[in-house]
Design a protein around this motif. Sequence first.
Motif, PDB file in Angstrom:
ATOM      1  N   GLY A 148      41.812  44.159  49.168  1.00 24.69           N
ATOM      2  CA  GLY A 148      40.762  43.288  48.621  1.00 24.69           C
ATOM      3  C   GLY A 148      40.899  43.232  47.116  1.00 24.69           C
ATOM      4  N   HIS A 149      39.760  43.033  46.417  1.00 26.66           N
ATOM      5  CA  HIS A 149      39.816  43.104  44.960  1.00 26.66           C
ATOM      6  C   HIS A 149      38.678  43.963  44.420  1.00 26.66           C
ATOM      7  CE1 HIS A 149      37.219  39.212  44.811  1.00 26.66           C
ATOM      8  NE2 HIS A 149      36.484  40.135  44.222  1.00 26.66           N
ATOM      9  N   ILE A 150      38.869  44.411  43.195  1.00 26.31           N
ATOM     10  CA  ILE A 150      37.829  45.199  42.537  1.00 26.31           C
ATOM     11  C   ILE A 150      37.521  44.585  41.180  1.00 26.31           C
ATOM     12  CG2 ILE A 150      38.150  47.423  43.688  1.00 26.31           C
ATOM     13  CD1 ILE A 150      40.030  48.278  41.434  1.00 26.31           C
ATOM     14  N   VAL A 151      36.236  44.638  40.822  1.00 25.87           N
ATOM     15  CA  VAL A 151      35.831  44.278  39.459  1.00 25.87           C
ATOM     16  C   VAL A 151      35.417  45.581  38.792  1.00 25.87           C
ATOM     17  CG1 VAL A 151      34.099  43.069  38.071  1.00 25.87           C
ATOM     18  CG2 VAL A 151      35.292  41.876  39.904  1.00 25.87           C
ATOM     19  N   ILE A 152      36.043  45.851  37.653  1.00 29.62           N
ATOM     20  CA  ILE A 152      35.960  47.178  37.058  1.00 29.62           C
ATOM     21  C   ILE A 152      35.483  47.136  35.602  1.00 29.62           C
ATOM     22  CG2 ILE A 152      37.682  48.288  38.529  1.00 29.62           C
ATOM     23  CD1 ILE A 152      39.781  47.631  36.361  1.00 29.62           C
ATOM     24  N   ASP A 196      43.824  35.684  45.262  1.00 28.81           N
ATOM     25  CA  ASP A 196      43.544  35.044  43.968  1.00 28.81           C
ATOM     26  C   ASP A 196      43.454  36.062  42.837  1.00 28.81           C
ATOM     27  OD1 ASP A 196      42.463  32.612  42.302  1.00 28.81           O
ATOM     28  OD2 ASP A 196      41.101  34.280  41.902  1.00 28.81           O
ATOM     29  N   HIS A 197      42.717  37.124  43.073  1.00 28.09           N
ATOM     30  CA  HIS A 197      42.722  38.206  42.082  1.00 28.09           C
ATOM     31  C   HIS A 197      42.587  39.543  42.782  1.00 28.09           C
ATOM     32  CE1 HIS A 197      38.518  36.731  42.336  1.00 28.09           C
ATOM     33  NE2 HIS A 197      38.154  37.970  42.123  1.00 28.09           N
ATOM     34  N   THR A 198      43.269  40.507  42.198  1.00 29.04           N
ATOM     35  CA  THR A 198      43.207  41.882  42.691  1.00 29.04           C
ATOM     36  C   THR A 198      42.263  42.686  41.823  1.00 29.04           C
ATOM     37  OG1 THR A 198      45.333  41.855  43.812  1.00 29.04           O
ATOM     38  CG2 THR A 198      44.611  43.989  42.960  1.00 29.04           C
ATOM     39  N   HIS A 211      32.259  47.703  39.534  1.00 29.56           N
ATOM     40  CA  HIS A 211      31.093  46.865  39.811  1.00 29.56           C
ATOM     41  C   HIS A 211      31.061  46.530  41.297  1.00 29.56           C
ATOM     42  CE1 HIS A 211      28.862  43.118  40.442  1.00 29.56           C
ATOM     43  NE2 HIS A 211      28.026  43.676  39.605  1.00 29.56           N
ATOM     44  N   HIS A 212      32.172  45.976  41.814  1.00 30.69           N
ATOM     45  CA  HIS A 212      32.213  45.720  43.253  1.00 30.69           C
ATOM     46  C   HIS A 212      33.616  45.773  43.811  1.00 30.69           C
ATOM     47  CE1 HIS A 212      32.806  41.402  41.945  1.00 30.69           C
ATOM     48  NE2 HIS A 212      33.578  41.349  43.019  1.00 30.69           N
ATOM     49  N   LEU A 213      33.641  46.045  45.100  1.00 32.31           N
ATOM     50  CA  LEU A 213      34.847  45.930  45.916  1.00 32.31           C
ATOM     51  C   LEU A 213      34.651  44.724  46.807  1.00 32.31           C
ATOM     52  CD1 LEU A 213      37.440  46.860  47.508  1.00 32.31           C
ATOM     53  CD2 LEU A 213      35.905  48.286  48.885  1.00 32.31           C
ATOM     54  N   MET A 214      35.607  43.812  46.811  1.00 31.62           N
ATOM     55  CA  MET A 214      35.552  42.672  47.730  1.00 31.62           C
ATOM     56  C   MET A 214      36.453  42.951  48.921  1.00 31.62           C
ATOM     57  SD  MET A 214      36.777  39.754  49.261  1.00 31.62           S
ATOM     58  CE  MET A 214      38.424  39.846  48.591  1.00 31.62           C
ATOM     59  N   VAL A 215      35.900  42.846  50.121  1.00 31.93           N
ATOM     60  CA  VAL A 215      36.711  42.874  51.336  1.00 31.93           C
ATOM     61  C   VAL A 215      36.533  41.528  52.027  1.00 31.93           C
ATOM     62  CG1 VAL A 215      36.698  45.374  51.626  1.00 31.93           C
ATOM     63  CG2 VAL A 215      34.867  44.018  52.663  1.00 31.93           C
ATOM     64  N   PHE A 252      28.810  37.097  50.066  1.00 29.36           N
ATOM     65  CA  PHE A 252      27.572  37.572  49.458  1.00 29.36           C
ATOM     66  C   PHE A 252      27.832  38.983  48.948  1.00 29.36           C
ATOM     67  CE2 PHE A 252      25.636  40.766  52.304  1.00 29.36           C
ATOM     68  CZ  PHE A 252      26.463  40.649  53.410  1.00 29.36           C
ATOM     69  N   TYR A 253      26.942  39.459  48.079  1.00 24.84           N
ATOM     70  CA  TYR A 253      27.101  40.786  47.477  1.00 24.84           C
ATOM     71  C   TYR A 253      25.928  41.662  47.880  1.00 24.84           C
ATOM     72  CZ  TYR A 253      30.418  38.725  44.071  1.00 24.84           C
ATOM     73  OH  TYR A 253      31.471  38.093  43.458  1.00 24.84           O
ATOM     74  N   MET A 254      26.249  42.894  48.292  1.00 20.89           N
ATOM     75  CA  MET A 254      25.184  43.842  48.646  1.00 20.89           C
ATOM     76  C   MET A 254      25.502  45.190  48.017  1.00 20.89           C
ATOM     77  SD  MET A 254      26.306  44.441  52.586  1.00 20.89           S
ATOM     78  CE  MET A 254      28.014  44.005  52.955  1.00 20.89           C
ATOM     79  N   CYS A 262      29.335  45.743  47.156  1.00 20.28           N
ATOM     80  CA  CYS A 262      30.417  45.260  48.013  1.00 20.28           C
ATOM     81  C   CYS A 262      30.243  43.759  48.170  1.00 20.28           C
ATOM     82  CB  CYS A 262      30.362  45.945  49.377  1.00 20.28           C
ATOM     83  SG  CYS A 262      31.637  45.338  50.507  1.00 20.28           S
ATOM     84  N   GLU A 263      31.302  43.021  47.887  1.00 19.03           N
ATOM     85  CA  GLU A 263      31.327  41.584  48.169  1.00 19.03           C
ATOM     86  C   GLU A 263      32.011  41.426  49.512  1.00 19.03           C
ATOM     87  OE1 GLU A 263      33.682  39.256  45.434  1.00 19.03           O
ATOM     88  OE2 GLU A 263      33.112  37.354  46.368  1.00 19.03           O
ATOM     89  N   TYR A 264      31.350  40.737  50.424  1.00 21.05           N
ATOM     90  CA  TYR A 264      31.880  40.574  51.785  1.00 21.05           C
ATOM     91  C   TYR A 264      32.194  39.093  51.943  1.00 21.05           C
ATOM     92  CZ  TYR A 264      32.187  42.354  56.624  1.00 21.05           C
ATOM     93  OH  TYR A 264      32.624  42.786  57.854  1.00 21.05           O
TER      94      TYR A 264
HETATM   95 FE   LIG Z   1      34.530  39.441  43.599  1.00 24.24          FE
END
Ligand SMILES: [Fe+2]
Length: 303
Positions: A148-152, A196-198, A211-215, A252-254, A262-264
């Motif tokens: 997925g991707h992470i925002v850090i 698109d982005h890692t 901040h979040h992990l997107m899966v 969505f983000y939870m 986590c962005e799902y």
């Molecule tokens: Fe994201």
Amino acid sequence: MTNIGVTELGYLGIGIRDLDAWRFYASEILGMEWGDSNGELSLRMDYWHHRILIEQSDEDDVLFAGYRVAGPEEFRMMQHHLEECGVPFKVASPAESEKRCVLEFLRLSDPAGLSIEIFHGPLVDRHKPYRPGRGMHGRFVTGSGGLGHIVIRDGGVEETYRFYRQVLGMRGTVEVRFEMGGVRREPIFMHCCERDHTIGFGVGPLPKRIHHLMVEVDNLDDVGLAYDLARRNGVPVLMAPGRHANDSMFSFYMQTPSGWFCEYGYGGAPPNHQSEYNLVGDIWGHEMVATSYTGEVGRETPG
Ligand SMILES: [Fe+2]
């Protein structure tokens, strides 16, 4: 500019305080497979032995991010490249690598002090089909796009860009420009594979390293199901469903039990190989439900 670079975010290590809360959240809300072999806790999302390694820790934050290179030659080339860049690193011992379930890995730090691991040869348990923690309509989208991707949190936007571009070999730049509360933000999104982005960074001050992990899942209904389950089980929602302009992700983000998010998502697009940006960030939706992007009052930064 060098062609040496990482190819995907392969795994994450997280430190969590409340194991029971995380076990429920990861299994029943996200649909991940909780693994516990000889006291080593992990989460599976596919055939890999693990995608998330869990350590019990009061930090409630990401502990390390594991980036993959293709094989032993690339691993040696990366070491040579790190020496040329003057970046300190330490190659893990064979025993450490075996414990990590990879053939080889090394450790270094990014400009914000996040521990980075560069590895090759993950253990893939093809004899053990993925067993989601709850019913899923489809499956997680991993493969060559990584987990997925992470925002850090960044250690200075320019320095962080230089590190991920020149040292790890990712590409990318500003994809959205906006102003909030009189502060201009220009988050940077970088890719190293077909996702698109890692990583993303430059979103403003963050209370945690992540901040979040997107899966991502391959069935729209799994996003809807996760949203229903989150609402039903009192999981705080940060942002309502919507679709991002840069990666086309419907998501969505939870909040996770550790406070970060986590962005799902579903339907992510591959990266643009030529830069572009927008001024809004979303095609539609993603309305902020919490008081702010970080879940804290007075730190309002959308993205
Ligand atoms: Fe994201």
